[in-house]
Structure formats: C-alpha cells, structure tokens
Design a protein around this motif. Structure first.
Motif, short mmCIF file in Angstrom:
data_model
loop_
_atom_site.label_atom_id
_atom_site.label_comp_id
_atom_site.label_asym_id
_atom_site.label_seq_id
_atom_site.Cartn_x
_atom_site.Cartn_y
_atom_site.Cartn_z
N GLU A 1 42.44 52.38 44.93
CA GLU A 1 42.54 53.96 44.50
C GLU A 1 43.56 54.55 45.03
O GLU A 1 44.13 55.45 44.48
N ALA A 2 43.85 54.28 46.41
CA ALA A 2 44.84 55.01 47.09
C ALA A 2 46.21 54.68 46.63
O ALA A 2 47.07 55.59 46.89
N TYR A 3 46.55 53.41 46.29
CA TYR A 3 47.92 53.06 46.01
C TYR A 3 48.10 53.01 44.20
O TYR A 3 49.17 52.44 43.81
N GLY A 4 47.17 53.24 43.59
CA GLY A 4 47.14 53.31 42.20
C GLY A 4 47.32 52.06 41.66
O GLY A 4 47.91 51.75 40.74
N GLY A 5 46.67 51.02 42.46
CA GLY A 5 46.84 49.62 42.02
C GLY A 5 45.82 49.03 41.08
O GLY A 5 45.11 49.64 40.75
N GLU A 6 45.87 47.69 40.81
CA GLU A 6 44.94 46.85 39.89
C GLU A 6 44.44 45.98 40.74
O GLU A 6 45.23 45.46 41.53
N ILE A 7 42.99 45.64 40.36
CA ILE A 7 42.44 44.62 40.88
C ILE A 7 42.42 43.41 40.28
O ILE A 7 42.10 43.37 39.04
N HIS A 8 42.88 42.12 40.75
CA HIS A 8 42.60 40.85 40.10
C HIS A 8 41.54 40.13 40.75
O HIS A 8 41.60 39.69 41.93
N ALA A 9 40.44 40.15 40.10
CA ALA A 9 39.14 39.66 40.58
C ALA A 9 39.14 37.93 40.18
O ALA A 9 39.37 37.73 38.89
N LEU A 10 38.87 37.18 41.01
CA LEU A 10 39.21 35.74 40.99
C LEU A 10 37.75 35.05 41.46
O LEU A 10 37.52 35.25 42.72
N ALA A 11 37.20 33.99 40.70
CA ALA A 11 36.27 33.22 41.08
C ALA A 11 36.73 31.79 40.85
O ALA A 11 37.22 31.39 39.81
#
Length: 293
Positions: free
Chosen positions: A27-37
């Motif tokens: 949220e702070a950096y305007g980034g995206e999350i890559h969720a990995l299992a």
C-alpha cells in the motif's frame, strides 16, 4: 523501491503476520504482492496425481496451500492491492529464490516458525537459507511476535561501515521517509576485544566515524539519524537496543555465505533473525544485476 513483493505462505500464524506487513508495504509503495505456496517435494510424493489425490498427507498439503493463497487474495482485494498467486512443487528454498529471480522481485517477506505440521514449510532453517542466498532484501517475521497492529514508526539500523551495512542504511532511510519513522543508528564495539586498551580505543573511534557517515547519509535523504554505540556481543546488543528503543523494525546488512570478520556477517544476521521478537530486514552486500530486457 518495493514494486514487486514476494510473500511465501504456508498457513501458519507467522505467515499470516507476514501477510500484514506485505500489505502495509504494498500500500505504501504502490506495489503488487506475489503470493507463493510451495508443495515441498521432500514431503509430497512425485508420482501423486494432481487430479486424484489418494494420500491424506498430500490432501492436507494442498488444502493448506490453497487456503493460504486464498487468504492473501481476500486481504489484498480488501486493501486494493494487486496480487498474483502461484503454487509450486519443489524444494522450498530453491522455489522461493527461483521465483524471486524469474519475476524480478524487489523484496521477500517471510514468516518464520518452528517445525510443526507437514503442510507448513517456512521453518526456521528454510528462512535462514533464503536470507543467506536471496539476491534481494528479506523481511522476516517470527512466530509469536507481538500481535499489535503492524506499524513502522521506529527503525533501528545496525552498521559496521561495510558495503552491506551501507546498502541496508539506504533501505532504512527510504522506509523512514515513506512512513515518517524515526531512525536510530547502532554501532557495536565487540566485547571480545576487551573494554580498554589501544584496540578498544581504535574501535570506538572507528565507530564514531561510521556513525558520522551514517548521519550524513541520513541527512542527504532527509532523515535525522540518532546515533548509538554499545559494547558487547553484536547480536545480543542489536536485540537489546531494539528492545530499549521499542523498534518496529531492525535493519542490517549481511554478507551471506562469505565474510568472516564483519559485524554484519551471516552468523550475526542469522542470530538476530532467529531470536528477534520483531521484524528484521536483511540486505545482502552483493546483488547480481538483473539482465537487461
């Protein structure tokens, strides 16, 4: 700075806590999350049919992975953060590092816990290996950490004047600016060199010089760094200083697999991560450049 954040998940409480920090940073950096299992290939038989699962252990592994990924997707959608999900099979450390390289990840956020259910792969040893080998910074969150709302208001950056420490300070300054957080710089005069004498005096003066440079670097970044010097065993003093100033984050460099004589060498970073009751951001000294497109 953190446009692409890799969040390995395994359904543990530490993993859920790491998710909160990943969302805060995205949220702070305007980034995206890559969720990995990762379905640990040492636990799941290679000949198991993905469509017809007969082994109850494999069923448990897959269900946990799906639930962990789903929780990240749900939380990300609520926060308005973009998320990309992936489930892989293989050796956890290798899969995490491969994914980070393949997808040009800027930061890995990991929750660490003691060995438990088979379905949970983010054990202490795996997290430590990722920290040692990751080409990008690693933000580790331990199981049992205080469950107050995540925040970054007080940052402690440990330094010894090395290249790894310098790079770590740059991340500390950027985080301090982004979250309007206070930054405290720490230099430790190692007690194994004695508490008096010419060597102790030399090390103390060296620490003063390094902290002056740290403050100068902070000033250039618009950060007023508060310098602190302590004497003792490095990892213990870093942890103690973090507790004394109620730091929300410890930042330190690590030389990974190499280096034998620096405060921020791998063994110190590993000890801090293993015993910290708050998040630790480790930054490698050497980072391989990404190939140009």
């Amino acid at each position: 700075m953190f446009d692409r954040i890799l969040l390995p998940v395994d359904g543990s409480a530490a993993s859920a806590r790491a998710r909160e920090y990943a969302l805060l940073l995205a949220e702070a950096y305007g980034g995206e999350i890559h969720a990995l299992a990762v379905l640990d290939s040492s636990d799941v038989p290679e000949n198991v049919d993905a469509a017809v699962v007969e082994d109850p252990i494999d069923t448990d592994v897959r269900q946990t992975a799906n639930e962990a990924i789903a929780s990240v997707i749900e939380a990300s959608e609520q926060a308005g953060v973009s998320v990309i999900d992936s489930i892989r099979r293989g050796t956890p450390v290798e899969e995490i590092l491969a994914y980070a390289t393949e997808n040009e990840i800027d930061l890995v956020v990991l929750g660490a816990h003691t060995p438990g259910r088979l379905a949970r792969f983010l054990r202490d040893s795996i997290v430590e290996q990722v920290i040692q080998q990751s080409p990008v910074p690693v933000w580790s969150v331990r199981e049992g950490e205080d469950q107050e709302p995540v925040r970054i208001q007080q940052i402690l950056v440990a330094t010894d004047g090395s290249e790894g420490a310098r790079r770590a300070s740059e991340y500390a300054f950027d985080l301090g600016s982004t979250f309007d957080a206070s930054v405290r710089g720490l230099y430790v005069v190692e007690s194994r060199f004695g508490s008096a004498g010419s060597l102790h005096t030399l090390l103390s003066r060296e620490g003063e010089r390094i902290l002056r440079e740290l403050r100068a670097g902070g000033a250039q970044a618009g950060i007023d760094v508060t310098p602190t010097t302590r004497e003792g065993q490095p990892a213990n003093e870093i942890l103690s200083a973090a507790s004394d100033c109620n730091a929300d984050l410890i930042v330190l460099g690590t030389q990974g697999k190499t280096g034998l004589d620096r405060l921020v060498m791998g063994s110190v970073a590993t000890s801090v991560v293993r015993h910290a009751d708050r998040p630790v951001l480790t930054v490698r000294e050497f980072v391989e450049e990404r190939p140009s497109e």
